[in-house]
Scaffold this motif. Structure first.
Motif, PDB file in Angstrom:
ATOM      1  N   GLU A 240     -46.003 -57.296  38.189  1.00 33.13           N
ATOM      2  CA  GLU A 240     -47.224 -57.116  37.407  1.00 33.13           C
ATOM      3  C   GLU A 240     -47.655 -55.651  37.353  1.00 33.13           C
ATOM      4  O   GLU A 240     -48.149 -55.172  36.330  1.00 33.13           O
ATOM      5  CB  GLU A 240     -48.349 -57.979  37.976  1.00 33.13           C
ATOM      6  CG  GLU A 240     -48.249 -59.442  37.581  1.00 33.13           C
ATOM      7  CD  GLU A 240     -48.299 -59.635  36.066  1.00 33.13           C
ATOM      8  OE1 GLU A 240     -49.064 -58.917  35.394  1.00 33.13           O
ATOM      9  OE2 GLU A 240     -47.567 -60.505  35.569  1.00 33.13           O
ATOM     10  N   LYS A 241     -47.468 -54.928  38.476  1.00 34.99           N
ATOM     11  CA  LYS A 241     -47.849 -53.509  38.502  1.00 34.99           C
ATOM     12  C   LYS A 241     -47.081 -52.718  37.449  1.00 34.99           C
ATOM     13  O   LYS A 241     -47.635 -51.844  36.782  1.00 34.99           O
ATOM     14  CB  LYS A 241     -47.586 -52.908  39.887  1.00 34.99           C
ATOM     15  CG  LYS A 241     -48.685 -53.108  40.901  1.00 34.99           C
ATOM     16  CD  LYS A 241     -48.383 -52.287  42.157  1.00 34.99           C
ATOM     17  CE  LYS A 241     -49.493 -52.406  43.180  1.00 34.99           C
ATOM     18  NZ  LYS A 241     -49.217 -51.577  44.392  1.00 34.99           N
ATOM     19  N   LEU A 242     -45.778 -53.010  37.310  1.00 34.67           N
ATOM     20  CA  LEU A 242     -44.970 -52.282  36.322  1.00 34.67           C
ATOM     21  C   LEU A 242     -45.351 -52.692  34.910  1.00 34.67           C
ATOM     22  O   LEU A 242     -45.407 -51.851  34.012  1.00 34.67           O
ATOM     23  CB  LEU A 242     -43.481 -52.523  36.570  1.00 34.67           C
ATOM     24  CG  LEU A 242     -42.529 -51.760  35.635  1.00 34.67           C
ATOM     25  CD1 LEU A 242     -42.758 -50.252  35.732  1.00 34.67           C
ATOM     26  CD2 LEU A 242     -41.072 -52.091  35.954  1.00 34.67           C
ATOM     27  N   CYS A 243     -45.621 -53.974  34.709  1.00 31.65           N
ATOM     28  CA  CYS A 243     -46.093 -54.417  33.388  1.00 31.65           C
ATOM     29  C   CYS A 243     -47.355 -53.650  32.993  1.00 31.65           C
ATOM     30  O   CYS A 243     -47.487 -53.197  31.851  1.00 31.65           O
ATOM     31  CB  CYS A 243     -46.388 -55.917  33.395  1.00 31.65           C
ATOM     32  SG  CYS A 243     -44.926 -56.975  33.365  1.00 31.65           S
ATOM     33  N   ALA A 244     -48.252 -53.489  33.937  1.00 30.05           N
ATOM     34  CA  ALA A 244     -49.533 -52.839  33.637  1.00 30.05           C
ATOM     35  C   ALA A 244     -49.342 -51.384  33.236  1.00 30.05           C
ATOM     36  O   ALA A 244     -49.889 -50.929  32.222  1.00 30.05           O
ATOM     37  CB  ALA A 244     -50.468 -52.941  34.845  1.00 30.05           C
ATOM     38  N   VAL A 245     -48.557 -50.630  34.023  1.00 34.22           N
ATOM     39  CA  VAL A 245     -48.380 -49.204  33.690  1.00 34.22           C
ATOM     40  C   VAL A 245     -47.497 -49.045  32.461  1.00 34.22           C
ATOM     41  O   VAL A 245     -47.684 -48.118  31.667  1.00 34.22           O
ATOM     42  CB  VAL A 245     -47.817 -48.410  34.886  1.00 34.22           C
ATOM     43  CG1 VAL A 245     -48.791 -48.408  36.055  1.00 34.22           C
ATOM     44  CG2 VAL A 245     -46.449 -48.930  35.326  1.00 34.22           C
ATOM     45  N   GLY A 246     -46.529 -49.944  32.275  1.00 38.00           N
ATOM     46  CA  GLY A 246     -45.682 -49.873  31.093  1.00 38.00           C
ATOM     47  C   GLY A 246     -46.459 -50.106  29.809  1.00 38.00           C
ATOM     48  O   GLY A 246     -46.333 -49.354  28.832  1.00 38.00           O
ATOM     49  N   ARG A 247     -47.297 -51.134  29.805  1.00 35.23           N
ATOM     50  CA  ARG A 247     -48.098 -51.438  28.620  1.00 35.23           C
ATOM     51  C   ARG A 247     -49.095 -50.316  28.332  1.00 35.23           C
ATOM     52  O   ARG A 247     -49.285 -49.927  27.178  1.00 35.23           O
ATOM     53  CB  ARG A 247     -48.843 -52.760  28.823  1.00 35.23           C
ATOM     54  CG  ARG A 247     -47.931 -53.971  28.899  1.00 35.23           C
ATOM     55  CD  ARG A 247     -48.696 -55.205  29.370  1.00 35.23           C
ATOM     56  NE  ARG A 247     -47.795 -56.324  29.625  1.00 35.23           N
ATOM     57  CZ  ARG A 247     -48.165 -57.467  30.204  1.00 35.23           C
ATOM     58  NH1 ARG A 247     -49.425 -57.627  30.583  1.00 35.23           N
ATOM     59  NH2 ARG A 247     -47.287 -58.437  30.398  1.00 35.23           N
ATOM     60  N   ALA A 248     -49.717 -49.799  29.376  1.00 30.21           N
ATOM     61  CA  ALA A 248     -50.684 -48.713  29.191  1.00 30.21           C
ATOM     62  C   ALA A 248     -50.007 -47.460  28.645  1.00 30.21           C
ATOM     63  O   ALA A 248     -50.565 -46.772  27.775  1.00 30.21           O
ATOM     64  CB  ALA A 248     -51.373 -48.395  30.519  1.00 30.21           C
ATOM     65  N   THR A 249     -48.814 -47.173  29.130  1.00 35.43           N
ATOM     66  CA  THR A 249     -48.079 -45.993  28.654  1.00 35.43           C
ATOM     67  C   THR A 249     -47.700 -46.144  27.190  1.00 35.43           C
ATOM     68  O   THR A 249     -47.855 -45.211  26.397  1.00 35.43           O
ATOM     69  CB  THR A 249     -46.830 -45.765  29.515  1.00 35.43           C
ATOM     70  OG1 THR A 249     -47.223 -45.557  30.884  1.00 35.43           O
ATOM     71  CG2 THR A 249     -46.042 -44.558  29.036  1.00 35.43           C
ATOM     72  N   ALA A 250     -47.198 -47.308  26.816  1.00 38.91           N
ATOM     73  CA  ALA A 250     -46.826 -47.545  25.420  1.00 38.91           C
ATOM     74  C   ALA A 250     -48.027 -47.371  24.498  1.00 38.91           C
ATOM     75  O   ALA A 250     -47.931 -46.761  23.424  1.00 38.91           O
ATOM     76  CB  ALA A 250     -46.227 -48.943  25.264  1.00 38.91           C
ATOM     77  N   LYS A 251     -49.176 -47.894  24.910  1.00 42.64           N
ATOM     78  CA  LYS A 251     -50.397 -47.764  24.113  1.00 42.64           C
ATOM     79  C   LYS A 251     -50.819 -46.307  23.985  1.00 42.64           C
ATOM     80  O   LYS A 251     -51.216 -45.837  22.904  1.00 42.64           O
ATOM     81  CB  LYS A 251     -51.524 -48.575  24.745  1.00 42.64           C
ATOM     82  CG  LYS A 251     -51.403 -50.076  24.598  1.00 42.64           C
ATOM     83  CD  LYS A 251     -51.888 -50.545  23.235  1.00 42.64           C
ATOM     84  CE  LYS A 251     -51.976 -52.062  23.176  1.00 42.64           C
ATOM     85  NZ  LYS A 251     -52.422 -52.546  21.845  1.00 42.64           N
ATOM     86  N   ALA A 252     -50.756 -45.572  25.109  1.00 39.98           N
ATOM     87  CA  ALA A 252     -51.194 -44.177  25.101  1.00 39.98           C
ATOM     88  C   ALA A 252     -50.330 -43.322  24.186  1.00 39.98           C
ATOM     89  O   ALA A 252     -50.839 -42.430  23.494  1.00 39.98           O
ATOM     90  CB  ALA A 252     -51.176 -43.615  26.523  1.00 39.98           C
ATOM     91  N   PHE A 253     -49.034 -43.581  24.163  1.00 37.44           N
ATOM     92  CA  PHE A 253     -48.132 -42.822  23.294  1.00 37.44           C
ATOM     93  C   PHE A 253     -48.198 -43.302  21.844  1.00 37.44           C
ATOM     94  O   PHE A 253     -47.631 -42.671  20.957  1.00 37.44           O
ATOM     95  CB  PHE A 253     -46.698 -42.909  23.807  1.00 37.44           C
ATOM     96  CG  PHE A 253     -46.372 -41.918  24.893  1.00 37.44           C
ATOM     97  CD1 PHE A 253     -45.800 -40.700  24.582  1.00 37.44           C
ATOM     98  CD2 PHE A 253     -46.648 -42.212  26.217  1.00 37.44           C
ATOM     99  CE1 PHE A 253     -45.501 -39.777  25.581  1.00 37.44           C
ATOM    100  CE2 PHE A 253     -46.353 -41.294  27.229  1.00 37.44           C
ATOM    101  CZ  PHE A 253     -45.782 -40.076  26.913  1.00 37.44           C
TER     102      PHE A 253
END
Length: 397
Positions: A240-253
């Protein structure tokens, strides 16, 4: 839909992207540097037409090929290579031909330059290692005074671990500056951790249609420079931790409608300002599928078809394939011709024959990173993954 696929023949498994597009009713137009007669039959069958060019880095020639397809078939709806090497050229072609789906040239810097990525990680709330854009040795020493040795130096724009070095003392630093290549370099503080990639297929709203995690060795750089044996694996599930940072990174970019490969450190040592053991730290973004046979490993790990999910994203902006519910670990282990191993090729096949899903010699250009002979197996869990790697790569004294 008219879709131009740049270099559909390399890597060799990319024919699958074209095949699934055709099955979805897409008009697939290929531009590549392999003569048509040398293409594999599956790729020939998937392409409506193919334009051969001796050199894909000749922009004027690629431009003319794109213009030819545009004149013959009408408006080009999408253009992709799914290949890191051609991302900037893809963006230039989209901008020149007003293809609005996909990255445009004016924005490509944020996903090509490692120094430019930092601001977007910050926007996502994802910590990253401190970075210094290299100018001279005095400024580099000032940065090192803040972060300490070792430090990592690498091209600001680069693929994989090529031309990447670990500097552990002043002597290394002076040697690096004595031979500094004539391209922009960056220096980063050293982070101790595993490299975990968040691999995802994103829809037009930057939402994941598929998520996967692959765990890489702590230093791909050492694999290349020291010619070590490579092993890595795709996990059954994504934390879940990786899902959270991955999704946030995709959104930010602001990345949309793409297959992405986002790399993170999973800390194995706590580091002030970055996090505790097990936390994720941003490394770099790659707006294309993971390299090598990782897309196929994702298929085996999740009992799915990532090529079809990607094609459905392109044509319908949604996932049509349901989750099968069957998840495994898929592990890659390779060997180099110059090393001697305890177990023979025949012994590996005898022990793991029923679990091995890929077994082949690697192309010469991929040998520095991937090794000469690869074995890929589908196994039940992490313990079985580690045992497979040990059995394949155990060397003689």
């Amino acid at each position: 839909m008219n879709f131009i696929f740049i270099s559909p023949q390399f890597p060799k498994h990319y024919w699958n992207f074209c095949d699934r597009l055709k099955k979805n009713g897409v008009n697939v137009l290929g531009i590549g540097d392999t003569p048509f007669d040398a293409l594999r039959p599956e790729l020939k069958a998937a392409l409506t037409e193919y334009y051969y060019l001796p050199h894909l880095d000749d922009y004027e020639a690629v431009f003319k090929a794109t213009a030819f397809f545009s004149f013959k078939y009408g408006k080009i709806d999408r253009l992709e290579s799914n290949n890191e090497f051609w991302l900037e050229q893809d963006a230039r072609l989209r901008s020149d031909f007003h293809i609005t789906t996909g990255e445009q040239l004016e924005n490509i810097g944020r996903i090509k330059n490692k120094s430019a990525m930092k601001a977007y990680y910050a926007k996502a709330g994802v910590p990253t290692a401190r970075l210094h854009k290299i100018t001279d040795i005095a400024a580099a020493k000032d940065f090192i005074a803040q972060v300490g040795y070792p430090v990592i130096v690498k091209p600001d724009v680069g693929v994989g671990a090529s031309d990447t070095f670990k500097l552990e003392n002043d002597a290394h630093l002076e040697k690096f500056f004595a031979t500094l290549p004539a391209v922009p370099y960056v220096m980063e503080e050293f982070v101790t951790g595993d490299i975990c990639s968040y691999d995802a297929i994103l829809n037009a709203d930057s939402e994941p249609l598929l998520e996967s995690m692959t765990v890489w060795p702590p230093s791909v750089m050492d694999i290349v420079l020291k010619q070590l044996d490579l092993s890595y694996y795709t996990a059954a599930y994504v934390p879940e931790k990786l899902c959270a940072v991955g999704r946030a990174t995709a959104k930010a970019f602001g990345v949309k409608s793409r297959f992405v490969h986002l790399e993170f450190f999973r800390l194995t040592e706590a580091k002030a300002g970055l996090g505790e053991v097990g936390d994720f730290v941003g490394l770099e973004v790659n707006m294309r599928p993971a390299g090598g046979y990782t897309p196929d490993m994702m298929n085996f790990a999740h009992s799915t078809d990532v090529y079809q999910i990607w094609a459905d994203m392109v044509t319908d902006n949604k996932r049509k394939l349901p989750d099968s519910g069957e998840h495994f670990y898929c592990v890659y282990a390779s060997r180099r011709d110059g090393h001697r191993y305890v177990h023979t090729h025949e012994e590996i096949l005898a022990r793991y024959g029923g679990q091995i899903v890929m077994c082949e010699r690697m192309p010469d250009m991929m040998v520095p990173q991937m090794g000469n002979q690869m074995y890929t197996a589908k196994v039940a869990d992490l313990a079985a993954t580690e045992e497979f790697i040990r059995f394949v790569q155990e060397r003689t004294p």
